[in-house]
Motif scaffolding. Structure first.
Motif, PDB file in Angstrom:
ATOM      1  N   TYR A 168       0.830  -1.208   0.000  1.00  0.00           N
ATOM      2  CA  TYR A 168       0.000   0.000   0.000  1.00  0.00           C
ATOM      3  C   TYR A 168       0.867   1.263   0.000  1.00  0.00           C
ATOM      4  O   TYR A 168       0.649   2.182  -0.791  1.00  0.00           O
ATOM      5  CB  TYR A 168      -0.953   0.005   1.203  1.00  0.00           C
ATOM      6  N   ARG A 169       1.843   1.297   0.872  1.00  0.00           N
ATOM      7  CA  ARG A 169       2.676   2.499   0.990  1.00  0.00           C
ATOM      8  C   ARG A 169       3.513   2.743  -0.269  1.00  0.00           C
ATOM      9  O   ARG A 169       3.668   3.880  -0.709  1.00  0.00           O
ATOM     10  CB  ARG A 169       3.548   2.403   2.238  1.00  0.00           C
ATOM     11  N   ILE A 170       4.044   1.669  -0.857  1.00  0.00           N
ATOM     12  CA  ILE A 170       4.808   1.810  -2.099  1.00  0.00           C
ATOM     13  C   ILE A 170       3.882   2.288  -3.218  1.00  0.00           C
ATOM     14  O   ILE A 170       4.205   3.214  -3.965  1.00  0.00           O
ATOM     15  CB  ILE A 170       5.497   0.482  -2.477  1.00  0.00           C
ATOM     16  N   MET A 171       2.716   1.677  -3.335  1.00  0.00           N
ATOM     17  CA  MET A 171       1.785   2.034  -4.389  1.00  0.00           C
ATOM     18  C   MET A 171       1.294   3.467  -4.235  1.00  0.00           C
ATOM     19  O   MET A 171       1.178   4.209  -5.225  1.00  0.00           O
ATOM     20  CB  MET A 171       0.608   1.053  -4.402  1.00  0.00           C
ATOM     21  N   ALA A 172       1.010   3.884  -3.019  1.00  0.00           N
ATOM     22  CA  ALA A 172       0.557   5.263  -2.784  1.00  0.00           C
ATOM     23  C   ALA A 172       1.639   6.260  -3.193  1.00  0.00           C
ATOM     24  O   ALA A 172       1.351   7.306  -3.796  1.00  0.00           O
ATOM     25  CB  ALA A 172       0.180   5.448  -1.318  1.00  0.00           C
ATOM     26  N   CYS A 173       2.886   5.938  -2.916  1.00  0.00           N
ATOM     27  CA  CYS A 173       4.010   6.799  -3.298  1.00  0.00           C
ATOM     28  C   CYS A 173       4.115   6.910  -4.815  1.00  0.00           C
ATOM     29  O   CYS A 173       4.262   8.008  -5.365  1.00  0.00           O
ATOM     30  CB  CYS A 173       5.304   6.254  -2.702  1.00  0.00           C
ATOM     31  N   ILE A 174       4.024   5.783  -5.494  1.00  0.00           N
ATOM     32  CA  ILE A 174       4.125   5.788  -6.955  1.00  0.00           C
ATOM     33  C   ILE A 174       2.944   6.533  -7.565  1.00  0.00           C
ATOM     34  O   ILE A 174       3.101   7.331  -8.493  1.00  0.00           O
ATOM     35  CB  ILE A 174       4.241   4.352  -7.501  1.00  0.00           C
ATOM     36  N   LYS A 175       1.755   6.297  -7.036  1.00  0.00           N
ATOM     37  CA  LYS A 175       0.552   6.975  -7.547  1.00  0.00           C
ATOM     38  C   LYS A 175       0.686   8.491  -7.420  1.00  0.00           C
ATOM     39  O   LYS A 175       0.320   9.245  -8.329  1.00  0.00           O
ATOM     40  CB  LYS A 175      -0.684   6.479  -6.797  1.00  0.00           C
TER      41      LYS A 175
END
Length: 163
Positions: free
Chosen positions: A95-102
């Protein structure tokens, strides 16, 4: 696709990215340890992820060219994920990685399958992960929102415990 222990452990977080337009390194020597896309600046992503203090993972900027799956044959910028030995939550890290990329890369997309459903919803077990991303919620808020479902699941499987 899981050549060693590290790939298998990192897979628990990287699998969520199969519901997105990112390569998870299929067709490389390090599937699931690589995460990227042609439109990602590897150094920028690495710096941002390293600054988040994500437990259990360390990151290194990398450019790779997968020979299979999404972006086959194309140069992708991204990160190589390393295990640090700390206990981690695969769901939280994803979740945290994806939120950063988004937030950092507007080309990032969640993908729909043939039935027009989001693959991420199936991978995450519900739409809470995706709706949290869409709303820009921090992980703690998503975790609190999903607590009743986790409690129900824990209660429902108890009868199957052997030990």
């Amino acid at each position: 696709n899981l050549p060693d222990y590290g790939n298998a452990v990192i897979y628990s977080s990287a699998v969520y990215f199969e519901g997105t337009n990112l390569s998870v390194g299929r067709g490389t020597s390090n599937p699931f340890k690589y995460l990227g896309a042609p439109w990602i600046d590897a150094e920028k992503l690495c710096a941002e992820l390293s600054g988040l203090g994500i437990r259990g993972f360390a990151f290194r900027p990398i450019y790779f060219r997968p020979s299979a799956s999404i972006y086959s044959g194309r140069r992708c910028g991204g990160v190589q994920i390393f295990l640090t030995g700390e206990k981690f939550s695969a769901y939280e890290n994803a979740y945290r990685i994806m939120a950063c990329i988004k937030k950092s890369f507007p080309q990032f997309r969640l993908m729909r399958d043939g039935s027009n459903s989001y693959g991420l919803d199936i991978l995450a077990g519900s739409d809470l992960f995706r709706s949290g991303l869409d709303k820009g919620l921090p992980f703690d808020a998503v975790s609190r929102e999903s607590e009743p479902a986790r409690d129900h699941y824990r209660r429902s499987i108890r009868r199957f415990y052997i030990y």
